[in-house]
Design a protein around this motif. Structure first.
Motif, PDB file in Angstrom:
ATOM      1  N   LEU A  99      45.536 122.671  25.456  1.00  0.00           N
ATOM      2  CA  LEU A  99      45.795 121.848  24.481  1.00  0.00           C
ATOM      3  C   LEU A  99      47.259 121.140  24.903  1.00  0.00           C
ATOM      4  O   LEU A  99      47.547 119.694  24.648  1.00  0.00           O
ATOM      5  CB  LEU A  99      45.765 122.162  23.145  1.00  0.00           C
ATOM      6  CG  LEU A  99      46.058 121.241  21.904  1.00  0.00           C
ATOM      7  CD1 LEU A  99      45.055 120.222  21.902  1.00  0.00           C
ATOM      8  CD2 LEU A  99      46.067 122.147  20.547  1.00  0.00           C
ATOM      9  N   ILE A 100      48.025 121.811  25.100  1.00  0.00           N
ATOM     10  CA  ILE A 100      49.425 121.434  25.442  1.00  0.00           C
ATOM     11  C   ILE A 100      49.566 120.182  26.709  1.00  0.00           C
ATOM     12  O   ILE A 100      50.120 119.573  26.616  1.00  0.00           O
ATOM     13  CB  ILE A 100      50.312 122.736  25.922  1.00  0.00           C
ATOM     14  CG1 ILE A 100      50.686 123.361  24.335  1.00  0.00           C
ATOM     15  CG2 ILE A 100      51.582 122.307  26.272  1.00  0.00           C
ATOM     16  CD1 ILE A 100      51.302 124.670  24.708  1.00  0.00           C
ATOM     17  N   ILE A 101      48.794 120.945  27.767  1.00  0.00           N
ATOM     18  CA  ILE A 101      48.632 119.872  28.955  1.00  0.00           C
ATOM     19  C   ILE A 101      47.846 118.630  28.527  1.00  0.00           C
ATOM     20  O   ILE A 101      48.396 117.426  29.151  1.00  0.00           O
ATOM     21  CB  ILE A 101      47.853 120.688  30.101  1.00  0.00           C
ATOM     22  CG1 ILE A 101      48.608 122.037  30.486  1.00  0.00           C
ATOM     23  CG2 ILE A 101      47.371 119.719  31.023  1.00  0.00           C
ATOM     24  CD1 ILE A 101      47.896 122.916  31.575  1.00  0.00           C
ATOM     25  N   TYR A 102      46.957 118.744  27.569  1.00  0.00           N
ATOM     26  CA  TYR A 102      46.229 117.699  27.251  1.00  0.00           C
ATOM     27  C   TYR A 102      47.193 116.570  26.505  1.00  0.00           C
ATOM     28  O   TYR A 102      47.199 115.213  26.746  1.00  0.00           O
ATOM     29  CB  TYR A 102      45.039 117.914  26.369  1.00  0.00           C
ATOM     30  CG  TYR A 102      44.195 116.703  25.740  1.00  0.00           C
ATOM     31  CD1 TYR A 102      43.404 115.822  26.507  1.00  0.00           C
ATOM     32  CD2 TYR A 102      44.444 116.297  24.343  1.00  0.00           C
ATOM     33  CE1 TYR A 102      42.620 115.117  25.900  1.00  0.00           C
ATOM     34  CE2 TYR A 102      43.837 115.384  24.071  1.00  0.00           C
ATOM     35  CZ  TYR A 102      43.029 114.334  24.692  1.00  0.00           C
ATOM     36  OH  TYR A 102      42.381 113.365  24.195  1.00  0.00           O
ATOM     37  N   VAL A 103      47.998 117.255  25.633  1.00  0.00           N
ATOM     38  CA  VAL A 103      48.883 116.409  24.778  1.00  0.00           C
ATOM     39  C   VAL A 103      49.951 115.783  25.611  1.00  0.00           C
ATOM     40  O   VAL A 103      50.360 114.643  25.486  1.00  0.00           O
ATOM     41  CB  VAL A 103      49.612 117.210  23.650  1.00  0.00           C
ATOM     42  CG1 VAL A 103      50.599 116.459  22.998  1.00  0.00           C
ATOM     43  CG2 VAL A 103      48.351 117.567  22.669  1.00  0.00           C
ATOM     44  N   MET A 104      50.280 116.694  26.563  1.00  0.00           N
ATOM     45  CA  MET A 104      51.643 116.024  27.445  1.00  0.00           C
ATOM     46  C   MET A 104      50.926 114.812  28.233  1.00  0.00           C
ATOM     47  O   MET A 104      51.703 114.050  28.584  1.00  0.00           O
ATOM     48  CB  MET A 104      51.900 117.222  28.508  1.00  0.00           C
ATOM     49  CG  MET A 104      52.704 118.365  27.650  1.00  0.00           C
ATOM     50  SD  MET A 104      54.204 117.810  26.723  1.00  0.00           S
ATOM     51  CE  MET A 104      55.260 117.940  28.426  1.00  0.00           C
ATOM     52  N   LYS A 105      49.756 115.054  29.047  1.00  0.00           N
ATOM     53  CA  LYS A 105      49.222 113.740  29.631  1.00  0.00           C
ATOM     54  C   LYS A 105      49.072 112.567  28.998  1.00  0.00           C
ATOM     55  O   LYS A 105      49.357 111.560  29.212  1.00  0.00           O
ATOM     56  CB  LYS A 105      47.722 114.350  30.133  1.00  0.00           C
ATOM     57  CG  LYS A 105      48.051 115.231  31.099  1.00  0.00           C
ATOM     58  CD  LYS A 105      46.477 115.385  31.827  1.00  0.00           C
ATOM     59  CE  LYS A 105      46.596 116.318  32.996  1.00  0.00           C
ATOM     60  NZ  LYS A 105      45.139 116.476  33.622  1.00  0.00           N
ATOM     61  N   LYS A 106      48.722 112.881  27.607  1.00  0.00           N
ATOM     62  CA  LYS A 106      48.559 111.732  26.584  1.00  0.00           C
ATOM     63  C   LYS A 106      49.990 111.097  26.384  1.00  0.00           C
ATOM     64  O   LYS A 106      49.801 109.832  26.308  1.00  0.00           O
ATOM     65  CB  LYS A 106      47.641 112.205  25.213  1.00  0.00           C
ATOM     66  CG  LYS A 106      46.300 112.279  25.568  1.00  0.00           C
ATOM     67  CD  LYS A 106      45.756 111.143  25.746  1.00  0.00           C
ATOM     68  CE  LYS A 106      43.951 111.280  25.817  1.00  0.00           C
ATOM     69  NZ  LYS A 106      43.299 109.934  26.059  1.00  0.00           N
ATOM     70  N   LEU A 107      50.822 111.781  26.127  1.00  0.00           N
ATOM     71  CA  LEU A 107      52.265 111.308  25.953  1.00  0.00           C
ATOM     72  C   LEU A 107      52.661 110.383  27.058  1.00  0.00           C
ATOM     73  O   LEU A 107      53.433 109.498  26.935  1.00  0.00           O
ATOM     74  CB  LEU A 107      53.051 112.444  25.303  1.00  0.00           C
ATOM     75  CG  LEU A 107      52.841 112.826  23.982  1.00  0.00           C
ATOM     76  CD1 LEU A 107      53.563 114.202  23.697  1.00  0.00           C
ATOM     77  CD2 LEU A 107      53.016 112.009  22.748  1.00  0.00           C
ATOM     78  N   PHE A 108      52.628 111.101  28.082  1.00  0.00           N
ATOM     79  CA  PHE A 108      53.343 110.600  29.436  1.00  0.00           C
ATOM     80  C   PHE A 108      52.387 109.326  30.241  1.00  0.00           C
ATOM     81  O   PHE A 108      52.832 109.068  31.301  1.00  0.00           O
ATOM     82  CB  PHE A 108      54.045 111.523  30.123  1.00  0.00           C
ATOM     83  CG  PHE A 108      54.938 112.387  29.489  1.00  0.00           C
ATOM     84  CD1 PHE A 108      56.206 111.560  29.348  1.00  0.00           C
ATOM     85  CD2 PHE A 108      54.678 113.800  29.154  1.00  0.00           C
ATOM     86  CE1 PHE A 108      56.826 112.302  28.665  1.00  0.00           C
ATOM     87  CE2 PHE A 108      55.477 114.574  28.475  1.00  0.00           C
ATOM     88  CZ  PHE A 108      56.706 113.840  28.101  1.00  0.00           C
ATOM     89  N   THR A 109      51.431 109.183  29.868  1.00  0.00           N
ATOM     90  CA  THR A 109      50.488 108.254  30.518  1.00  0.00           C
ATOM     91  C   THR A 109      50.265 107.029  29.772  1.00  0.00           C
ATOM     92  O   THR A 109      50.078 107.044  28.310  1.00  0.00           O
ATOM     93  CB  THR A 109      49.115 108.617  30.962  1.00  0.00           C
ATOM     94  OG1 THR A 109      48.331 109.143  29.789  1.00  0.00           O
ATOM     95  CG2 THR A 109      49.357 109.988  31.928  1.00  0.00           C
ATOM     96  N   ASP A 110      50.085 105.826  30.101  1.00  0.00           N
ATOM     97  CA  ASP A 110      49.667 104.558  29.580  1.00  0.00           C
ATOM     98  C   ASP A 110      48.391 104.508  29.339  1.00  0.00           C
ATOM     99  O   ASP A 110      47.537 104.380  30.105  1.00  0.00           O
ATOM    100  CB  ASP A 110      50.356 103.369  30.225  1.00  0.00           C
ATOM    101  CG  ASP A 110      51.868 103.346  30.443  1.00  0.00           C
ATOM    102  OD1 ASP A 110      52.478 103.830  29.609  1.00  0.00           O
ATOM    103  OD2 ASP A 110      52.405 102.899  31.307  1.00  0.00           O
ATOM    104  N   ASN A 111      48.173 104.095  27.810  1.00  0.00           N
ATOM    105  CA  ASN A 111      46.519 104.076  27.551  1.00  0.00           C
ATOM    106  C   ASN A 111      46.398 102.791  26.699  1.00  0.00           C
ATOM    107  O   ASN A 111      47.251 102.600  25.922  1.00  0.00           O
ATOM    108  CB  ASN A 111      45.964 105.199  26.715  1.00  0.00           C
ATOM    109  CG  ASN A 111      45.782 106.256  27.714  1.00  0.00           C
ATOM    110  OD1 ASN A 111      45.527 106.196  29.039  1.00  0.00           O
ATOM    111  ND2 ASN A 111      45.613 107.646  27.294  1.00  0.00           N
TER     112      ASN A 111
END
Length: 129
Positions: free
Chosen positions: A117-129
């Motif tokens: 979950l932490i990795i998922y949230v970090m990816k969502k925060l630092f990638t442009d969507n």
């Protein structure tokens, strides 16, 4: 644990007696096992199929199905270990041991889930969507 195994054996024996005495079903043990396990297996299959079809529609379906399959395997494993302890007289056959083993799996899976979950949230925060 021995008491639980003995109780389950008594329940199975009572069902066996009911089928023979009350219903007049006279089959060999092999025939009885064929029909009873067959029916239980098919009922279980349809229930599992229904729930897995629901899970299939979820985003993390592979993770959920993998967890269910692994947890089922762990239940079989811990009870096999407890039965082995009873047969060989090495260790104590206790239901609490089986439960402790399953809690170990659930605890470690929880840690895995939090890290994921932490990795998922970090990816969502630092990638442009």
């Amino acid at each position: 644990m021995k008491e639980i195994v003995i109780m389950l054996a008594e329940i199975v024996n009572n069902i066996h007696d009911i089928l023979i005495d009350l219903l007049g079903v006279h089959m060999t043990d092999k025939e009885l096992h064929f029909w009873i396990i067959g029916v239980i297996g098919m009922i279980t299959f349809f229930v599992v199929f229904f729930f897995f079809k629901l899970i299939e529609k979820m985003k993390l379906s592979i993770t959920i199905i993998s967890f269910i399959f692994t947890f089922t395997g762990m239940v079989v494993l811990v009870f096999a270990i407890e039965l082995q302890q009873a047969i060989t007289n090495r260790g104590n056959m206790e239901f609490a041991d089986a439960v402790a083993g399953l809690w170990g799996f659930l605890g470690l899976f929880f840690v895995y889930s939090i890290i994921g979950l932490i990795i998922y949230v970090m990816k969502k925060l630092f990638t442009d969507n």
